[in-house]
Motif scaffolding. Structure first.
Motif, mmCIF file in Angstrom:
data_model
loop_
_atom_site.group_PDB
_atom_site.id
_atom_site.type_symbol
_atom_site.label_atom_id
_atom_site.label_comp_id
_atom_site.label_asym_id
_atom_site.label_seq_id
_atom_site.Cartn_x
_atom_site.Cartn_y
_atom_site.Cartn_z
ATOM 1 N N ASP A 2 0.800 -1.224 0.000
ATOM 2 C CA ASP A 2 0.000 0.000 0.000
ATOM 3 C C ASP A 2 0.837 1.280 0.000
ATOM 4 O O ASP A 2 0.982 1.951 -1.014
ATOM 5 N N LYS B 60 1.335 9.005 -2.018
ATOM 6 C CA LYS B 60 0.807 9.746 -0.866
ATOM 7 C C LYS B 60 1.911 9.862 0.176
ATOM 8 O O LYS B 60 2.466 8.850 0.619
ATOM 9 N N LYS C 23 -3.424 -1.674 -6.671
ATOM 10 C CA LYS C 23 -3.156 -0.288 -6.265
ATOM 11 C C LYS C 23 -2.800 0.550 -7.493
ATOM 12 O O LYS C 23 -3.248 1.689 -7.646
ATOM 13 N N ARG D 151 -10.036 6.166 -6.234
ATOM 14 C CA ARG D 151 -8.934 5.821 -5.321
ATOM 15 C C ARG D 151 -9.403 5.838 -3.871
ATOM 16 O O ARG D 151 -8.853 5.129 -3.030
ATOM 17 N N LEU E 251 -9.813 2.798 -1.710
ATOM 18 C CA LEU E 251 -8.690 2.190 -0.970
ATOM 19 C C LEU E 251 -8.708 2.594 0.502
ATOM 20 O O LEU E 251 -7.973 2.024 1.308
ATOM 21 N N ASN E 252 -9.508 3.588 0.835
ATOM 22 C CA ASN E 252 -9.609 4.011 2.237
ATOM 23 C C ASN E 252 -10.628 3.179 3.006
ATOM 24 O O ASN E 252 -10.951 3.513 4.156
HETATM 25 N N1 GLY Z 1 -3.590 4.152 1.165
HETATM 26 C C1 GLY Z 1 -4.610 4.548 0.283
HETATM 27 C C2 GLY Z 1 -4.101 5.272 -0.910
HETATM 28 O O1 GLY Z 1 -2.928 5.277 -1.198
HETATM 29 O O2 GLY Z 1 -4.902 5.849 -1.596
#
Ligand code: GLY
Length: 258
Positions: A137, A143, A220, A234, A237-238
């Motif tokens: 991740d 991020k 991802k 995206r 993913l949270n």
């Molecule tokens: N950990 C979630 C993202 O990278 O969007």
């Protein structure tokens, strides 16, 4: 070994395999050849295990390497550590053509990525994730952040790395609870739309971690390529993270991410 290319605002390779750490110097040399300076960033736990291998590989490739090691744990992911890291970069004389290398889990990757994104308005950052969570991740997707007293990741930037190297051998030294943090993220990808991945998890993950990790990274990659700046899909993913982050913070980070 498996390789996944992420085509975001910057394109980069994520490599997953056994025994890759000693090759990190050669990998970075293909991207940004020496002579250059590198700031190798890690926490005290990871550094005790793996900094020497990384340092040796970088020096043998021809880089001048400085190190910045901070106490492990989410409590270090703050503006004090960030300022110390910026100052260390300045004291080592890093210029805009030099490189930050993150060796560690999500905390190390996030803070190094943010320091690199902001030092001299942005220098290159290479990620060597050492936890399952960071491999599947946080090291991929750009991020970067530090926490503020009011919450996690409140100050950060989107800034893609120049490359990511996942050496599955380092997972052998992960404590069970840190390993479980990563397993939660792996299962998350399954529930977000990858039943094949979920079926693989019915067998032993340990028998082929490379396959599972690469599959998560491919998931991802798809999310990041579609919505790099997290304005749409995206955000899937949270899953579980909004409440989870509150639990982490209210526990004083004694309850971990997984
Ligand atoms: N950990 C979630 C993202 O990278 O969007």
């Amino acid at each position: 070994m498996k390789s996944i290319t992420v085509k975001a605002s910057k394109s980069y390779l994520v490599e997953v395999g056994k025994g890759l750490l000693p090759a990190v110097g050669a990998r970075i040399a293909q991207l940004l050849p020496p002579p250059r300076k590198i700031m190798l960033v890690s926490d005290d736990t990871v550094a005790a295990l793996y900094a020497k291998a990384a340092l040796t590989s970088l020096q043998e490739a021809g880089y001048t390497v400085s190190t910045f090691i901070f106490p492990h744990g989410e409590a270090s992911k703050n503006t004090d550590t960030l300022i110390d890291l910026w100052n260390a970069m300045a004291e080592a004389g890093l210029s805009r053509s030099d490189i930050a290398v993150a060796l560690g889990g999500g905390v190390v990757g996030d803070i190094t990525g943010f320091a690199a994104a902001t030092y001299l308005r942005g220098i290159a950052c290479y990620q060597i994730p050492t936890t399952l969570l960071a491999m599947v991740d946080s090291s991929v997707g750009g991020k970067t952040a530090v926490d503020l007293p009011l919450g996690k990741n409140l100050c950060g930037a989107f800034s893609q790395p120049i490359g990511v190297l996942c050496d599955t051998d380092v997972l052998k030294t992960l404590p069970n609870d840190i390993y479980a943090d990563g397993c939660a993220e792996v299962i998350k990808y399954g529930y977000l739309g990858d039943p094949t991945l979920l079926s693989w998890l019915e067998d032993s993950f340990e028998s082929d971690p490379e396959r599972v990790i690469a599959r998560c990274i491919a998931n991802k990659r798809d999310a990041v390529e579609e919505d790099e700046h997290d304005n749409g899909n995206r955000q899937l993913l949270n899953l579980g993270h909004t409440g989870g982050h509150a639990v982490e913070r209210l526990s004083g980070f004694t309850i971990s991410h997984g």
